[in-house]
Scaffold this active site. Structure first.
Site, PDB file in Angstrom:
ATOM      1  N   ARG A 104      45.845  82.515  27.693  1.00  0.00           N
ATOM      2  CA  ARG A 104      45.317  81.438  26.868  1.00  0.00           C
ATOM      3  C   ARG A 104      45.078  80.238  27.766  1.00  0.00           C
ATOM      4  NH1 ARG A 104      48.459  78.021  22.133  1.00  0.00           N
ATOM      5  NH2 ARG A 104      48.939  76.666  23.878  1.00  0.00           N
TER       6      ARG A 104
ATOM      7  N   GLU B 141      41.468  80.371  18.221  1.00  0.00           N
ATOM      8  CA  GLU B 141      42.567  80.345  17.244  1.00  0.00           C
ATOM      9  C   GLU B 141      42.584  79.065  16.408  1.00  0.00           C
ATOM     10  OE1 GLU B 141      46.304  80.890  19.268  1.00  0.00           O
ATOM     11  OE2 GLU B 141      47.398  79.833  17.692  1.00  0.00           O
TER      12      GLU B 141
ATOM     13  N   TYR C 260      47.515  68.606  22.632  1.00  0.00           N
ATOM     14  CA  TYR C 260      48.206  69.852  22.334  1.00  0.00           C
ATOM     15  C   TYR C 260      47.930  70.899  23.431  1.00  0.00           C
ATOM     16  CZ  TYR C 260      49.228  74.462  20.928  1.00  0.00           C
ATOM     17  OH  TYR C 260      49.719  75.734  20.969  1.00  0.00           O
TER      18      TYR C 260
ATOM     19  N   HIS D   8      44.051  74.663  17.427  1.00  0.00           N
ATOM     20  CA  HIS D   8      45.201  74.021  16.781  1.00  0.00           C
ATOM     21  C   HIS D   8      44.789  73.172  15.582  1.00  0.00           C
ATOM     22  CE1 HIS D   8      49.510  72.569  17.121  1.00  0.00           C
ATOM     23  NE2 HIS D   8      49.616  73.843  17.431  1.00  0.00           N
TER      24      HIS D   8
ATOM     25  N   GLU E  93      51.610  87.018  21.356  1.00  0.00           N
ATOM     26  CA  GLU E  93      51.804  85.792  22.145  1.00  0.00           C
ATOM     27  C   GLU E  93      53.180  85.841  22.816  1.00  0.00           C
ATOM     28  OE1 GLU E  93      51.826  82.202  19.808  1.00  0.00           O
ATOM     29  OE2 GLU E  93      51.605  80.924  21.566  1.00  0.00           O
TER      30      GLU E  93
ATOM     31  N   ARG F  65      47.723  86.045  12.624  1.00  0.00           N
ATOM     32  CA  ARG F  65      48.809  85.607  13.514  1.00  0.00           C
ATOM     33  C   ARG F  65      50.151  85.397  12.824  1.00  0.00           C
ATOM     34  NH1 ARG F  65      49.127  83.974  17.991  1.00  0.00           N
ATOM     35  NH2 ARG F  65      49.800  81.812  17.711  1.00  0.00           N
TER      36      ARG F  65
ATOM     37  N   ASP G 146      43.284  77.993  21.783  1.00  0.00           N
ATOM     38  CA  ASP G 146      43.860  77.527  20.519  1.00  0.00           C
ATOM     39  C   ASP G 146      43.286  76.157  20.170  1.00  0.00           C
ATOM     40  OD1 ASP G 146      45.423  76.925  18.332  1.00  0.00           O
ATOM     41  OD2 ASP G 146      47.345  77.351  19.315  1.00  0.00           O
TER      42      ASP G 146
HETATM   43  O1  LIG Z   1      49.768  79.100  19.306  1.00  0.00           O
HETATM   44  C1  LIG Z   1      50.852  78.600  19.439  1.00  0.00           C
HETATM   45  O2  LIG Z   1      51.754  79.057  20.093  1.00  0.00           O
HETATM   46  C2  LIG Z   1      51.092  77.310  18.761  1.00  0.00           C
HETATM   47  O3  LIG Z   1      50.072  76.810  18.055  1.00  0.00           O
HETATM   48  C3  LIG Z   1      52.413  76.718  18.837  1.00  0.00           C
HETATM   49  O4  LIG Z   1      52.540  76.153  20.109  1.00  0.00           O
HETATM   50  C4  LIG Z   1      52.755  75.689  17.764  1.00  0.00           C
HETATM   51  O5  LIG Z   1      52.246  74.454  18.089  1.00  0.00           O
HETATM   52  C5  LIG Z   1      54.229  75.625  17.617  1.00  0.00           C
HETATM   53  O6  LIG Z   1      54.731  76.886  17.295  1.00  0.00           O
HETATM   54  C6  LIG Z   1      54.653  74.604  16.566  1.00  0.00           C
HETATM   55  O7  LIG Z   1      55.989  74.696  16.288  1.00  0.00           O
HETATM   56 MG   LIG Z   2      48.603  78.320  17.826  1.00  0.00          MG
END
Ligand SMILES: O=C(O)[C@@H](O)[C@@H](O)[C@H](O)[C@H](O)CO
Ligand SMILES: [Mg+2]
Length: 403
Positions: free
Chosen positions: A148, A237, A160, A213, A340, A284, A211
């Site tokens: 990723r 994602e 993020y 997010h 993941e 997911r 991601d």
């Molecule tokens: O794809 C992922 O792993 C996420 O989006 C996480 O990092 C997520 O932000 C956390 O699980 C939040 O607790």
């Molecule tokens: Mg995620």
């Protein structure tokens, strides 16, 4: 019958908070389940200790489905992250017990292995594209087949997915939510440039993931998906918040980039339309937040009918107990996609000794009876709970956005 004679919760913070349920039976066999809900841990702990554990005592630990139904229907108030994480912890612990009594790893009870191992993806990231790709090359050297990529957005710190430590990502690191800033325009400019450079540097063989997010509107996500098409992503994602499942139709109409969603889903009802209308490619949902192995099995079977594969959430806020459960599930279902794998720190791994192993880009749950994950209670007791929150995000004008 192995009667449930006692159960307790264990809260520990070996670098981050985890809630674990331990169920003891009259046979002397115990099982454990993950009940961690990042940033809201003590709500699940209280739900379990105050409301669930008293209802478990005296029940036949072998009746996994019946206990699941009893807790789900019996509460009257259905679904939601707190309820479903609590039910999940019970469910995982009961599968653990059943496996230990049978002398079999849980994947054997689920129908046996469908594959030799579970392909995982790691998280490469950096403040700049160059730093991100250096990090990705490091993952590729370790054998990862899927990576990723997340990179810093110019002019915005705390984005993020970008971490200070390149192997361990821990965003819930503040005792009150940290405020970060967000610009959709800058993000939409920088992300295609990252993947263009990635294909040049990393070649065509690696699976690349990204991601979003939950930070785009459906039409913005459609545009990003289109811009990323030349780089053939494995998935994009959480392109948009998914409470309104129909909004994924807009993304689907505009791009062939595969879509993944569901790490915050709690039940099949959160994705029924997404799956039925084939609006996504990967689901997911994972054991701890979606009612355990029992519910996830149903969800995966339903997804299989609609050409949707799985891609279980596996961030560090899901404990090694959940990772163990996910790996048994991943190994045993026909429509597995990817898992993941954000590594836990050595402190966490020491609190949760486990049988799963990583080699050549794949994880395997191991052959230990049950889930193959344990908890060292003495060590866990050395790390008391510490309040920690995920960050929040505001747009440049100060209004709230999804982080
Ligand atoms: O794809 C992922 O792993 C996420 O989006 C996480 O990092 C997520 O932000 C956390 O699980 C939040 O607790
Ligand atoms: Mg995620």
């Amino acid at each position: 019958m192995p009667k449930i004679i006692a159960a307790k919760t264990i809260v520990t913070c070996p670098g981050r908070n985890f809630v674990t349920l331990k169920i003891m039976t009259s046979d002397g066999v115990y099982g454990i389940g993950d009940a961690t809900l990042n940033g809201r841990e003590l709500a699940v702990e209280a739900y379990l200790s105050q409301h669930v554990i008293p209802c478990l005592i005296g029940r036949d630990a072998h009746q996994i489905e019946d206990i699941w139904q009893y807790l789900y229907r019996g509460a009257y108030w259905r679904r939601g992250p707190v309820t479903m994480a609590a039910i999940a912890a019970v469910d995982m612990a009961l599968w653990d017990i059943k496996g230990k009594i049978a002398g079999l790893p849980v994947y054997q009870l689920l129908g046996g292995a469908c594959r030799s191992g579970v392909m995982v993806y790691g998280h490469a990231n950096g403040e700049t594209i160059e730093e991100t790709l250096d990090n990705a090359a490091h993952y590729a050297e370790q054998g990862y087949k899927a990576i990723r990529l997340q990179t810093g957005v110019p002019g915005m710190s705390g984005t993020y997915g970008v971490s200070k430590d390149k192997m361990f990502y821990e965003p819930a690191d503040s005792d009150l939510p940290k405020e970060t800033i967000w610009s959709t325009e800058r993000y939409l400019r920088s992300t295609p440039a990252l993947f263009e450079a990635a294909r040049v540097r990393l070649g065509d063989d690696l699976h690349l993931l990204h991601d979003v997010h939950h930070r785009l509107t459906p039409i913005e996500a459609g545009r990003l998906g289109k811009d990323l098409e030349p780089y053939r992503l494995f998935w994009m994602e959480d392109a948009t918040p998914a409470e309104n499942q129909a909004s994924f139709r807009i993304i689907r109409q505009h791009t062939t980039t595969p879509l993944a969603v569901g790490e915050i889903f709690n039940s099949i009802w959160d994705c029924k339309q997404l799956i039925e209308e084939q609006l996504i490619d990967y689901i997911r949902a994972t054991a701890v937040h979606a009612g355990g192995i029992t519910h996830l099995k149903k969800l995966a079977s339903f997804a299989d009918l609609h050409h949707v594969r799985t891609g279980c959430h596996g961030a560090t806020d899901l404990s090694p107990v959940c990772m163990g459960a996910a790996l048994h599930f991943d190994l045993s279902i026909p429509n597995f996609g990817v898992q993941e794998y954000m590594r836990h720190t050595p402190e966490t791994d020491a609190v949760f000794p486990h049988a799963y192993t990583f080699s050549d880009g794949m994880l395997h749950p191991g052959e230990a009876p049950g889930l193959g994950v344990d908890i060292d209670e003495d060590l866990a007791a050395k790390y008391p709970y510490k309040r920690a929150y995920l960050p929040v995000a505001r747009r440049l004008d100060g209004s709230m956005h999804d982080w």
